[in-house]
Design a protein around this motif. Structure first.
Motif, PDB file in Angstrom:
ATOM      1  N   LEU A  16       0.828  -1.196   0.000  1.00  0.00           N
ATOM      2  CA  LEU A  16       0.000   0.000   0.000  1.00  0.00           C
ATOM      3  C   LEU A  16       0.866   1.251   0.000  1.00  0.00           C
ATOM      4  CD1 LEU A  16      -2.710   1.384   0.055  1.00  0.00           C
ATOM      5  CD2 LEU A  16      -2.746   1.125   2.558  1.00  0.00           C
ATOM      6  N   ARG A  17       1.924   1.257   0.795  1.00  0.00           N
ATOM      7  CA  ARG A  17       2.821   2.426   0.836  1.00  0.00           C
ATOM      8  C   ARG A  17       3.428   2.678  -0.537  1.00  0.00           C
ATOM      9  NH1 ARG A  17       4.955   6.317   0.237  1.00  0.00           N
ATOM     10  NH2 ARG A  17       6.745   7.293   1.276  1.00  0.00           N
ATOM     11  N   LEU A  18       3.866   1.624  -1.218  1.00  0.00           N
ATOM     12  CA  LEU A  18       4.475   1.807  -2.530  1.00  0.00           C
ATOM     13  C   LEU A  18       3.433   2.242  -3.558  1.00  0.00           C
ATOM     14  CD1 LEU A  18       7.299   1.666  -3.686  1.00  0.00           C
ATOM     15  CD2 LEU A  18       6.815  -0.675  -4.452  1.00  0.00           C
ATOM     16  N   ALA A  19       2.239   1.679  -3.471  1.00  0.00           N
ATOM     17  CA  ALA A  19       1.159   2.095  -4.369  1.00  0.00           C
ATOM     18  C   ALA A  19       0.832   3.571  -4.169  1.00  0.00           C
ATOM     19  CB  ALA A  19      -0.080   1.229  -4.146  1.00  0.00           C
ATOM     20  N   GLN A  20       0.818   4.025  -2.921  1.00  0.00           N
ATOM     21  CA  GLN A  20       0.521   5.430  -2.647  1.00  0.00           C
ATOM     22  C   GLN A  20       1.593   6.355  -3.228  1.00  0.00           C
ATOM     23  OE1 GLN A  20       0.192   5.010   1.605  1.00  0.00           O
ATOM     24  NE2 GLN A  20      -2.059   5.005   1.555  1.00  0.00           N
ATOM     25  N   PHE A  21       2.851   5.922  -3.164  1.00  0.00           N
ATOM     26  CA  PHE A  21       3.926   6.728  -3.753  1.00  0.00           C
ATOM     27  C   PHE A  21       3.697   6.908  -5.251  1.00  0.00           C
ATOM     28  CE2 PHE A  21       7.781   6.767  -6.283  1.00  0.00           C
ATOM     29  CZ  PHE A  21       8.409   7.920  -5.820  1.00  0.00           C
ATOM     30  N   TRP A  22       3.503   5.803  -5.974  1.00  0.00           N
ATOM     31  CA  TRP A  22       3.371   5.885  -7.423  1.00  0.00           C
ATOM     32  C   TRP A  22       2.052   6.535  -7.837  1.00  0.00           C
ATOM     33  CZ3 TRP A  22       7.138   5.723 -10.752  1.00  0.00           C
ATOM     34  CH2 TRP A  22       8.330   5.096 -10.392  1.00  0.00           C
ATOM     35  N   ALA A  23       1.010   6.349  -7.046  1.00  0.00           N
ATOM     36  CA  ALA A  23      -0.250   7.030  -7.327  1.00  0.00           C
ATOM     37  C   ALA A  23      -0.068   8.537  -7.230  1.00  0.00           C
ATOM     38  CB  ALA A  23      -1.343   6.559  -6.372  1.00  0.00           C
ATOM     39  N   GLY A  24       0.662   8.977  -6.209  1.00  0.00           N
ATOM     40  CA  GLY A  24       0.913  10.405  -6.051  1.00  0.00           C
ATOM     41  C   GLY A  24       1.778  10.964  -7.160  1.00  0.00           C
ATOM     42  N   LEU A  25       2.776  10.193  -7.595  1.00  0.00           N
ATOM     43  CA  LEU A  25       3.689  10.683  -8.617  1.00  0.00           C
ATOM     44  C   LEU A  25       3.037  10.695  -9.999  1.00  0.00           C
ATOM     45  CD1 LEU A  25       6.547  11.714  -9.152  1.00  0.00           C
ATOM     46  CD2 LEU A  25       7.279   9.333  -9.461  1.00  0.00           C
ATOM     47  N   LEU A  26       2.224   9.674 -10.290  1.00  0.00           N
ATOM     48  CA  LEU A  26       1.633   9.536 -11.621  1.00  0.00           C
ATOM     49  C   LEU A  26       0.215  10.065 -11.711  1.00  0.00           C
ATOM     50  CD1 LEU A  26       2.843   5.929 -12.548  1.00  0.00           C
ATOM     51  CD2 LEU A  26       3.986   8.116 -12.984  1.00  0.00           C
ATOM     52  N   GLY A  27      -0.401  10.387 -10.557  1.00  0.00           N
ATOM     53  CA  GLY A  27      -1.766  10.893 -10.581  1.00  0.00           C
ATOM     54  C   GLY A  27      -2.784   9.828 -10.941  1.00  0.00           C
ATOM     55  N   ARG A  28      -2.624   8.626 -10.399  1.00  0.00           N
ATOM     56  CA  ARG A  28      -3.537   7.522 -10.701  1.00  0.00           C
ATOM     57  C   ARG A  28      -4.298   7.074  -9.455  1.00  0.00           C
ATOM     58  NH1 ARG A  28      -0.877   3.155 -14.807  1.00  0.00           N
ATOM     59  NH2 ARG A  28       0.228   4.569 -16.229  1.00  0.00           N
ATOM     60  N   GLU A  29      -5.384   6.351  -9.686  1.00  0.00           N
ATOM     61  CA  GLU A  29      -6.251   5.864  -8.602  1.00  0.00           C
ATOM     62  C   GLU A  29      -5.809   4.481  -8.158  1.00  0.00           C
ATOM     63  OE1 GLU A  29     -10.952   4.641  -7.873  1.00  0.00           O
ATOM     64  OE2 GLU A  29     -10.329   5.584  -9.764  1.00  0.00           O
ATOM     65  N   ILE A  30      -5.847   4.241  -6.828  1.00  0.00           N
ATOM     66  CA  ILE A  30      -5.518   2.941  -6.238  1.00  0.00           C
ATOM     67  C   ILE A  30      -6.800   2.143  -6.010  1.00  0.00           C
ATOM     68  CG2 ILE A  30      -4.472   1.736  -4.279  1.00  0.00           C
ATOM     69  CD1 ILE A  30      -2.865   4.246  -3.689  1.00  0.00           C
ATOM     70  N   VAL A  31      -6.771   0.851  -6.367  1.00  0.00           N
ATOM     71  CA  VAL A  31      -7.862  -0.066  -6.047  1.00  0.00           C
ATOM     72  C   VAL A  31      -7.258  -1.360  -5.514  1.00  0.00           C
ATOM     73  CG1 VAL A  31      -9.423   0.889  -7.788  1.00  0.00           C
ATOM     74  CG2 VAL A  31      -7.954  -1.050  -8.373  1.00  0.00           C
ATOM     75  N   ASP A  32      -8.078  -2.170  -4.817  1.00  0.00           N
ATOM     76  CA  ASP A  32      -7.625  -3.478  -4.368  1.00  0.00           C
ATOM     77  C   ASP A  32      -7.412  -4.394  -5.571  1.00  0.00           C
ATOM     78  OD1 ASP A  32      -7.711  -2.804  -1.679  1.00  0.00           O
ATOM     79  OD2 ASP A  32      -9.775  -3.498  -1.426  1.00  0.00           O
ATOM     80  N   ASP A  33      -6.399  -5.232  -5.474  1.00  0.00           N
ATOM     81  CA  ASP A  33      -6.091  -6.189  -6.532  1.00  0.00           C
ATOM     82  C   ASP A  33      -6.712  -7.536  -6.174  1.00  0.00           C
ATOM     83  OD1 ASP A  33      -5.038  -7.837  -8.452  1.00  0.00           O
ATOM     84  OD2 ASP A  33      -2.945  -7.535  -7.899  1.00  0.00           O
ATOM     85  N   PRO A  34      -7.593  -8.098  -7.015  1.00  0.00           N
ATOM     86  CA  PRO A  34      -8.184  -9.403  -6.700  1.00  0.00           C
ATOM     87  C   PRO A  34      -7.160 -10.522  -6.635  1.00  0.00           C
ATOM     88  CG  PRO A  34      -8.733  -8.721  -8.938  1.00  0.00           C
ATOM     89  CD  PRO A  34      -8.124  -7.545  -8.266  1.00  0.00           C
ATOM     90  N   HIS A  35      -5.981 -10.308  -7.209  1.00  0.00           N
ATOM     91  CA  HIS A  35      -4.915 -11.317  -7.145  1.00  0.00           C
ATOM     92  C   HIS A  35      -3.983 -11.089  -5.959  1.00  0.00           C
ATOM     93  CE1 HIS A  35      -5.547 -13.497 -10.959  1.00  0.00           C
ATOM     94  NE2 HIS A  35      -6.022 -12.355 -11.395  1.00  0.00           N
ATOM     95  N   ASP A  36      -4.312 -10.166  -5.066  1.00  0.00           N
ATOM     96  CA  ASP A  36      -3.547  -9.856  -3.859  1.00  0.00           C
ATOM     97  C   ASP A  36      -2.729  -8.590  -4.058  1.00  0.00           C
ATOM     98  OD1 ASP A  36      -2.765 -10.084  -1.258  1.00  0.00           O
ATOM     99  OD2 ASP A  36      -1.344 -11.725  -1.566  1.00  0.00           O
TER     100      ASP A  36
END
Length: 240
Positions: A16-36
């Protein structure tokens, strides 16, 4: 139909921390991954997901894939660097030397990426994520062109690059010399079979192009692990 590049997948101690970093840098939305783990959604049809999956082994060598992010001006480059550092990136030394005009950074888990200076003709028109730059042979560029059905847009001096027919981010391979693998690749491709294509038929097609089988989904995680002709692992996502 050929396989579709669904995601670039990152192993992460804190997904989640890494997803938040890249979401902030790229301006993208985070969602849960059904594959984990977590996914960053693409912003348009010529982008792919970014996937962040839990994996607790530490990073020990430089990744064989990294993003090249583009800039429209020197000030834009400085602002992107500043935003990345504020989000948790750090400067990285990979032996690049003082003469280069791009800035090498690492994300909060040490994954390297570059902020490219303005005026790079190779990345013109590719968008903010200009390229996924990979360590790899000419043969593996040919393999991925056939595997994804993407045309070669560069093939010179053992360096290759492909790009979706829709445009967007290029995927490039730099040719020799090659970096050591160091074990499991922390950044990988996640593919999905074409519409109405039996996953086993897609596996057979990829094997015929030069892939090798690594894992047969014995843990039921919904992915078959293969390797390209250079030994770089990738996954074919399948229905659970």
């Amino acid at each position: 139909m050929t396989a579709h590049l669904f995601a670039i997948s990152f192993d992460a101690g804190e997904p989640l921390r890494l997803a938040q970093f890249w979401a902030g840098l790229l301006g993208r939305e985070i969602v849960d991954d059904p594959h984990d783990g977590f996914l960053l959604l693409p912003a348009n049809d010529n982008e792919y997901h970014l996937r962040f999956a839990p994996y607790q082994q530490p990073k020990v060598v430089q990744n064989r894939m990294h993003f090249d992010l583009t800039s429209s001006s020197p000030e834009d480059q400085r602002q992107t660097v500043a935003r990345a550092l504020e989000l948790g990136a750090r400067h990285a030394d990979i032996g690049q030397g003082p003469e280069i005009d791009h800035v090498v950074l690492a994300d909060p888990e040490g994954n390297e990426f570059d902020i490219i200076a303005p005026g790079n003709n190779f990345l013109a028109g590719c968008g903010f994520v200009g390229a996924l730059a990979c360590d790899g042979s000419q043969a593996v560029g040919y393999f991925w062109s056939a595997a994804l059905g993407w045309p070669l847009v560069w093939d010179q001096d053992e360096e290759t690059a492909i790009q979706s027919p829709l445009g967007g981010t290029k995927i490039s391979w730099g040719g020799p010399p090659y970096m050591p693998n160091g074990g499991r690749d922390r950044v990988r491709f996640d593919l999905v079979p074409g519409v109405d294509v039996d996953p086993q038929m897609e596996v057979d097609r990829l094997l015929s192009l030069g892939a090798t089988r690594v894992d047969t989904d014995q843990d039921g995680a919904g992915r078959l692990v293969l390797a390209d002709p250079d030994g770089q692992e990738f996954s074919l996502l399948t229905p659970r």
